[in-house]
Write a protein that holds these residues in place. Structure first.
Motif, mmCIF file in Angstrom:
data_model
loop_
_atom_site.group_PDB
_atom_site.id
_atom_site.type_symbol
_atom_site.label_atom_id
_atom_site.label_comp_id
_atom_site.label_asym_id
_atom_site.label_seq_id
_atom_site.Cartn_x
_atom_site.Cartn_y
_atom_site.Cartn_z
ATOM 1 N N THR A 135 -47.927 -14.592 10.946
ATOM 2 C CA THR A 135 -47.742 -13.676 9.822
ATOM 3 C C THR A 135 -46.967 -14.342 8.689
ATOM 4 O O THR A 135 -47.306 -14.202 7.519
ATOM 5 N N TRP A 154 -49.290 -0.050 13.701
ATOM 6 C CA TRP A 154 -49.030 -1.314 14.400
ATOM 7 C C TRP A 154 -49.327 -1.174 15.878
ATOM 8 O O TRP A 154 -49.909 -2.030 16.510
ATOM 9 N N LEU A 195 -49.098 -16.708 6.847
ATOM 10 C CA LEU A 195 -49.983 -15.942 5.983
ATOM 11 C C LEU A 195 -49.234 -15.456 4.746
ATOM 12 O O LEU A 195 -49.747 -15.463 3.629
ATOM 13 N N LEU A 242 -43.143 -6.762 4.698
ATOM 14 C CA LEU A 242 -42.276 -5.657 5.115
ATOM 15 C C LEU A 242 -42.009 -5.781 6.613
ATOM 16 O O LEU A 242 -42.931 -5.788 7.415
ATOM 17 N N ARG A 252 -48.092 -12.136 -0.714
ATOM 18 C CA ARG A 252 -47.804 -10.704 -0.749
ATOM 19 C C ARG A 252 -46.398 -10.520 -0.213
ATOM 20 O O ARG A 252 -45.949 -11.314 0.600
ATOM 21 N N GLU A 260 -57.452 -5.537 0.196
ATOM 22 C CA GLU A 260 -57.227 -5.850 1.605
ATOM 23 C C GLU A 260 -58.465 -6.519 2.183
ATOM 24 O O GLU A 260 -58.376 -7.436 2.982
ATOM 25 N N LEU A 308 -47.524 -7.115 3.389
ATOM 26 C CA LEU A 308 -47.882 -7.436 4.764
ATOM 27 C C LEU A 308 -46.870 -6.724 5.646
ATOM 28 O O LEU A 308 -45.770 -6.429 5.204
ATOM 29 N N TYR A 309 -47.245 -6.473 6.864
ATOM 30 C CA TYR A 309 -46.359 -5.678 7.705
ATOM 31 C C TYR A 309 -46.136 -6.388 9.030
ATOM 32 O O TYR A 309 -47.062 -6.984 9.589
ATOM 33 N N TYR A 310 -44.917 -6.342 9.508
ATOM 34 C CA TYR A 310 -44.687 -6.847 10.857
ATOM 35 C C TYR A 310 -43.655 -5.956 11.527
ATOM 36 O O TYR A 310 -42.617 -5.651 10.941
ATOM 37 N N SER A 351 -51.022 -7.844 10.420
ATOM 38 C CA SER A 351 -49.983 -7.801 9.399
ATOM 39 C C SER A 351 -50.519 -7.312 8.070
ATOM 40 O O SER A 351 -49.835 -6.636 7.318
ATOM 41 N N LEU A 352 -51.758 -7.655 7.804
ATOM 42 C CA LEU A 352 -52.337 -7.278 6.515
ATOM 43 C C LEU A 352 -52.629 -5.782 6.450
ATOM 44 O O LEU A 352 -52.372 -5.129 5.448
ATOM 45 N N TRP A 404 -53.505 -11.462 14.615
ATOM 46 C CA TRP A 404 -52.165 -11.429 14.014
ATOM 47 C C TRP A 404 -52.253 -11.281 12.507
ATOM 48 O O TRP A 404 -51.501 -10.540 11.889
ATOM 49 N N CYS A 432 -51.849 -3.115 8.772
ATOM 50 C CA CYS A 432 -50.967 -2.061 9.255
ATOM 51 C C CYS A 432 -49.914 -1.770 8.206
ATOM 52 O O CYS A 432 -49.491 -2.661 7.481
ATOM 53 N N GLY A 433 -49.526 -0.502 8.140
ATOM 54 C CA GLY A 433 -48.506 -0.146 7.176
ATOM 55 C C GLY A 433 -47.289 0.494 7.799
ATOM 56 O O GLY A 433 -46.278 0.682 7.163
ATOM 57 N N ARG A 483 -46.208 0.306 1.092
ATOM 58 C CA ARG A 483 -46.721 -0.246 2.335
ATOM 59 C C ARG A 483 -48.011 -1.018 2.095
ATOM 60 O O ARG A 483 -48.270 -2.035 2.721
ATOM 61 N N ARG A 484 -48.827 -0.485 1.212
ATOM 62 C CA ARG A 484 -50.102 -1.154 0.963
ATOM 63 C C ARG A 484 -49.929 -2.501 0.301
ATOM 64 O O ARG A 484 -50.703 -3.414 0.533
ATOM 65 N N ARG A 485 -48.919 -2.615 -0.545
ATOM 66 C CA ARG A 485 -48.685 -3.875 -1.232
ATOM 67 C C ARG A 485 -48.262 -4.973 -0.262
ATOM 68 O O ARG A 485 -48.423 -6.145 -0.536
#
Lengths: 392, 292
Positions: free
Chosen positions: B25, A73, B28, B37, B34, A39, B188-190, A64-65, A60, A67-68, B184-186
């Protein structure tokens, strides 16, 4: 703006930025974000793509990177602002003059060290620091920690005994429930009739085996903990109990409420007890204040119930039932919970006291809607509950 | 920022209105490769993101709908048993060696590709949409994690199949179950939220261009007020579009025209009995009157 963006940042400016980003990641890590080496590298790649003026873009990208889940978030923006926008923080909170003037990302290069440390300290809300150097500024959250009496959470011997007992209890309950599940798993056999039927497609060779479904019996636990002033004596006890339950049950969720409802599952799952304390310090605002049970349950219904409640959810409310809001609201909201959940358990620490009658208006309104109403002010009473809870 | 705006426009051409933060996002996501999610309430348009991405890349969209009990057979590959049995019967008279026969019936032509295998064997990187991952069980999640990190799938009878192209993986979740930290770690999250007033208005105009400016504004304000209420099932964006289509069909020009008619069209928005009971004609009229 676009003309300035076109210029790539000179290398000499980039290095302090890298440093700042690494420090920001460290801050997030302390806040419980999962930030690994990968990360970190990706964060730098994101930063490389942003010119110094594109703070939103950095936000942004990093958001996204790093937060899980929805919880992180929602917290991220605040942390990002606190770190990258020290000035706006200063205007909204009482801040000592000692912190050097800082111009956000744009001037992130020179002389940022002291400020970072300040923001960082404020974020982590380190309780022990606050106790030692009570006069240090730059930490409105710290102040709330200091007001909140976390000594009980840290009193070593007694606490450990209670914690161990609570966890053991939770584990025992879990084992009972699990045994049921294992039996169900043994019952997970081939469904012969269906298998033969399915084999017709292949000319009688049973290729698709049809199994009997395993029955899920592990209940989902949703715990609502009252941490208002009237519960002061018991809230730590319940928090520890909740922590044990969270560790023992795969599918457990905890919330605390006083005048607001706050999800704490993530915080309590933290393995390191000091970190739990630290993070609770951050959310301690309003701790030990008044209670609005009705509104808190309403908030639960609005934001979490649709996700958390189903026919195998057990809602455990730990409260004395002293509500400063209207009792009718509580009854109405509990009725909603009841419609969606399997059972409602109300653990009342006062119930064990001699001569106590559940006369508080909130308690009175709630009583007809509760499946199990039981005393819980120490481990013995909780242990006595075991049978009831397991059979729910 | 210019590339973000350009990407936004590309998505808009594909029929999806994205906020700058989502566009950033997604940009990216294409750069870091990646998985992405997406979480959020049902009906906020998570699945649409994947569709719009596929369309704007001109890439195929491969969709894997998760459900409880989803197993490798349905997600990765399966042997075409019927053809294999048939092939065995046909081969019976021929004098080939049994090893030869076995190699034949376990060759690729008897393999049925399911979405995961399909996605990694495309000549061009596709968009792989793994929808509602929270419905699948944890074992499958763990398996998926392995596929997503190695991009190879081993089939015992055939050997290991390596990805010919790395797909763009989009996962969606309604958060009915807590996903594993590893997954979750693998990713990207939005977090996809309900659209803002302005965004929802633009969505309506993109999908139903014939809607009047006034009605669209009213509808959007009405929807926002409705979502703010304590409903059991909050109406999503697709409900908004359904409703607007219904309003157009019955010729409603503005919301405060005909309360009785409007009340009837609410079937598009309120999907449980409790919610229908909660929105009485009075409540609806108040909402409609406020939605200016």
């Amino acid at each position: 703006m676009s003309a300035r963006q076109a210029q790539a940042p000179p290398a000499s400016q980039l290095d302090p930025l890298v440093e700042r980003i690494m420090e920001f990641l460290a801050l997030l890590r302390r806040q419980g974000f999962e930030v690994g080496v990968r990360e970190g590298l990706d964060a730098l790649r994101i930063a490389e793509r942003c010119t110094l003026l594109e703070r939103e873009r950095l936000r942004w990208g990093l958001r996204s990177l790093l937060c899980g889940n929805a919880d992180e978030w929602k917290r991220f923006d605040q942390l990002f602002d606190a770190y990258w926008l020290p000035q706006s923080r200063k205007t909204s909170q009482v801040q000592p003059a000692a912190v050097p003037k800082q111009g956000g990302l744009g001037t992130g290069g020179a002389g940022s060290g002291g400020d970072i440390a300040g923001a960082d300290r404020a974020q982590t809300g380190d309780a022990s620091d606050a106790a030692q150097e009570g006069t240090r500024g730059g930490a409105s959250w710290q102040e709330s920690t200091a007001q909140t009496d976390f000594r009980l959470l840290n009193d070593p011997r007694e606490v450990r005994a209670i914690e161990n007992l609570a966890e053991r209890l939770a584990r025992r309950m879990r084992r009972r429930i699990q045994r049921r599940q294992r039996l169900a798993r043994y019952g997970r056999r081939i469904h012969l009739r269906r298998t033969i039927r399915a084999s017709l497609r292949y000319g009688g060779t049973p290729i698709d085996l049809v199994y009997q479904r395993r029955v899920r019996v592990l209940p989902r636990l949703v715990m609502l903990l009252d941490v208002s002033r009237s519960m002061n004596l018991y809230s730590y006890f319940f928090l520890r109990f909740a922590r044990g339950m969270l560790g023992a049950f795969d599918d457990a969720h905890a919330f605390i409420y006083h005048t607001r409802l706050i999800p704490v599952s993530e915080v309590l799952r933290e393995r390191d007890a000091d970190k739990v304390k630290e993070k609770l310090g951050v959310i301690a605002l309003g701790w030990a204040g008044g209670t609005r049970i009705g509104e808190s349950v309403q908030a639960f219904n609005q934001h979490y119930a649709s996700r958390l409640l189903n026919s195998r959810s057990i809602v455990v409310i730990m409260s004395d039932g002293f509500d400063t809001g209207p009792a009718t609201l509580l009854a109405e909201e509990l009725r909603r919970v009841r419609r969606r959940a399997r059972k409602i358990v109300w653990l009342n620490p006062l119930l064990g006291r001699a001569g106590y009658e559940p006369l508080a208006a909130g308690m009175q309104a709630a009583l007809p809607l509760i499946d199990v109403f039981a005393p819980a002010h120490n481990l013995d009473t909780l242990a006595a509950l075991e049978k009831q809870l397991v059979n729910l | 920022m210019t590339d973000i705006v350009a990407f936004q426009q590309r998505l808009e051409k594909a029929g999806y209105i994205a906020e700058p933060s989502l566009a950033a996002t997604l940009l990216l996501f294409t750069e870091l490769k990646r998985p992405l999610l997406l979480e959020g309430d049902a009906g906020v348009g998570k699945t649409e993101v994947a569709k719009a991405l596929a369309q704007s890349f001109g890439a195929p969209l491969i969709r894997l709908q998760c459900y409880e009990g989803l197993d490798a057979n349905a997600a990765v590959y399966e042997w075409n048993y019927q053809r294999q049995l048939l092939a065995i019967k046909i081969d019976e008279g021929e004098g080939r060696s049994s090893a030869d026969k076995e190699r034949h019936i376990f060759s690729e032509s008897f393999l049925l590709k399911r979405p995961l295998l399909e996605a990694i064997t495309q000549p061009q990187p596709p968009v792989l949409l793994i929808d509602e991952i929270d419905r699948a069980d944890e074992e499958f999640e763990a398996y998926l994690l392995e596929v997503l990190s190695d991009f190879q799938i081993s089939i015992p009878e055939l050997g290991t199949i390596k990805a010919s192209s790395i797909p763009y993986v989009v996962l969606t979740s309604n958060a009915t179950r807590e996903l594993s930290d590893a997954l979750r770690r693998r990713c990207l999250y939005y977090y996809v939220d309900y659209p803002s007033l302005d965004k929802e208005r633009r969505i309506i105009h993109t999908h139903l261009p014939q809607v009047g400016e006034r009605l669209a504004g009213q509808v959007v304000a009405f929807m926002h007020a409705l979502r703010g209420m304590d409903l059991r099932k909050k109406p999503g964006v697709s409900e908004t579009l359904d409703w607007v289509a219904a309003l157009l069909r019955v010729n409603v020009k503005k919301l405060d025209d005909d309360p009785a008619l409007l009340m009837q069209t609410l079937v598009c928005l309120l999907k449980t009995r409790e919610d229908r009971d909660a929105i009485t004609p009075d409540v609806m009229q108040r909402l409609a009157a406020n939605a200016q």
